[in-house]
Scaffold this motif. Structure first.
Motif, PDB file in Angstrom:
ATOM      1  N   LYS A 133      29.590  11.051  23.437  1.00  0.00           N
ATOM      2  CA  LYS A 133      29.308  12.067  22.412  1.00  0.00           C
ATOM      3  C   LYS A 133      28.406  11.461  21.344  1.00  0.00           C
ATOM      4  CE  LYS A 133      33.559  14.656  23.146  1.00  0.00           C
ATOM      5  NZ  LYS A 133      32.879  15.695  23.919  1.00  0.00           N
ATOM      6  N   ARG A 134      27.476  12.272  20.860  1.00  0.00           N
ATOM      7  CA  ARG A 134      26.465  11.762  19.931  1.00  0.00           C
ATOM      8  C   ARG A 134      26.356  12.673  18.709  1.00  0.00           C
ATOM      9  NH1 ARG A 134      22.292   8.604  21.631  1.00  0.00           N
ATOM     10  NH2 ARG A 134      20.625  10.099  21.140  1.00  0.00           N
ATOM     11  N   LEU A 135      26.443  12.062  17.536  1.00  0.00           N
ATOM     12  CA  LEU A 135      26.354  12.784  16.267  1.00  0.00           C
ATOM     13  C   LEU A 135      25.173  12.234  15.478  1.00  0.00           C
ATOM     14  CD1 LEU A 135      29.202  13.797  13.885  1.00  0.00           C
ATOM     15  CD2 LEU A 135      27.294  12.484  12.974  1.00  0.00           C
ATOM     16  N   TYR A 136      24.350  13.124  14.957  1.00  0.00           N
ATOM     17  CA  TYR A 136      23.146  12.746  14.212  1.00  0.00           C
ATOM     18  C   TYR A 136      23.277  13.162  12.760  1.00  0.00           C
ATOM     19  CZ  TYR A 136      18.194  13.130  12.725  1.00  0.00           C
ATOM     20  OH  TYR A 136      16.996  13.034  12.046  1.00  0.00           O
ATOM     21  N   ILE A 153      22.210  15.416  21.684  1.00  0.00           N
ATOM     22  CA  ILE A 153      22.975  15.396  20.440  1.00  0.00           C
ATOM     23  C   ILE A 153      24.029  16.507  20.480  1.00  0.00           C
ATOM     24  CG2 ILE A 153      22.880  15.678  17.939  1.00  0.00           C
ATOM     25  CD1 ILE A 153      21.603  13.081  18.906  1.00  0.00           C
ATOM     26  N   ASP A 154      25.273  16.124  20.245  1.00  0.00           N
ATOM     27  CA  ASP A 154      26.360  17.105  20.224  1.00  0.00           C
ATOM     28  C   ASP A 154      26.477  17.790  18.866  1.00  0.00           C
ATOM     29  OD1 ASP A 154      27.894  16.735  22.911  1.00  0.00           O
ATOM     30  OD2 ASP A 154      27.475  14.700  22.215  1.00  0.00           O
ATOM     31  N   ILE A 155      26.355  17.016  17.795  1.00  0.00           N
ATOM     32  CA  ILE A 155      26.475  17.553  16.444  1.00  0.00           C
ATOM     33  C   ILE A 155      25.360  16.963  15.598  1.00  0.00           C
ATOM     34  CG2 ILE A 155      27.928  17.750  14.378  1.00  0.00           C
ATOM     35  CD1 ILE A 155      30.363  17.266  16.161  1.00  0.00           C
ATOM     36  N   ALA A 156      24.701  17.800  14.801  1.00  0.00           N
ATOM     37  CA  ALA A 156      23.649  17.329  13.901  1.00  0.00           C
ATOM     38  C   ALA A 156      23.891  17.856  12.499  1.00  0.00           C
ATOM     39  CB  ALA A 156      22.277  17.787  14.398  1.00  0.00           C
TER      40      ALA A 156
END
Length: 225
Positions: A133-136, A153-156
């Motif tokens: 999971k990737r958060l920016y 990107i999962d959440i930005a």
């Protein structure tokens, strides 16, 4: 993204709770603001401005030996008592920390009239990754190529306030290009009030209704009883 909780504090200040780890992003506003929150395991600082870096708040949080990640320019502005806790990351660098990987992403202005606010190379956005999971966290930036080229990107968290970052329209264009699963407009109060985040949501969903736009309460101090 069930294990990832984004807790708005105010403007740029954010708490990320992820797999039993609590990450404070740009904590400002005094330690009392965080009195009812879990204490930080990691602190991320993006830039030198007072809405991102506040020594008094950091000292009041009594951070002990936890890691503060920040660009060199931020470390240079902190008192020695805090600077000694800082792990410097500059644009493009990656680091493993606990069960996370963290990448420092550039954040800067593109418009000539705004380059004075955030020159390229000084501040960091961050991509945090764990278990795929990737958060920016974009920080103070315009719709730079490094943002538009992000993948998976999962959440930005995307800023939109003039004159310091970018317009709602440019923010929406960038989000449509890198297509995160979820996006939070944050850091959206500028010199002429707050940006129209409902318009941002409309523009994003007109372009891609699979992107979930989450409008959260980033300015609780403005709430009326």
């Amino acid at each position: 993204t069930a294990q990832v909780e984004v807790i708005p504090v105010s403007h740029a200040s954010t708490i990320i709770k992820w797999n039993n780890t609590t990450i404070y992003v740009d904590p400002v506003g005094g330690a009392d603001t965080y009195a009812e929150q879990d204490s930080a395991d990691v602190v991320l600082l993006t830039d030198i401005h007072g809405d991102h870096m506040d020594s008094k708040t950091l000292q009041g949080l009594e951070l002990g030996d936890i890691t503060i990640i920040a660009p060199q320019a931020v470390k240079d502005e902190l008192p020695d008592s805090l600077a000694t806790k800082v792990t410097v990351m500059n644009n493009g660098e990656k680091r493993s920390l606990q069960n996370f990987s963290i990448e420092a992403i550039p954040m800067y202005n593109l418009r000539e009239e705004a380059k004075q606010y955030h020159p390229k190379g000084r501040g960091n956005g961050y991509v945090i990754e764990s278990e795929g999971k990737r958060l920016y966290i974009a920080g103070d930036t315009e719709d730079i190529p490094e943002m538009r080229q992000l993948k998976d990107i999962d959440i930005a968290l995307i800023p939109m306030n003039l004159p310091y970052t970018m317009t709602v329209e440019k923010a929406a264009e960038a989000v449509l290009e890198f297509a995160p699963d979820k996006v939070y407009p944050y850091h959206f109060r500028g010199t002429d009030g707050k940006a129209d985040v409902e318009k941002f949501k409309q523009l994003v969903n007109e372009g891609n209704d699979d992107i979930e736009v989450i409008i959260a309460n980033w300015y609780p101090e403005d709430a009326t009883e």
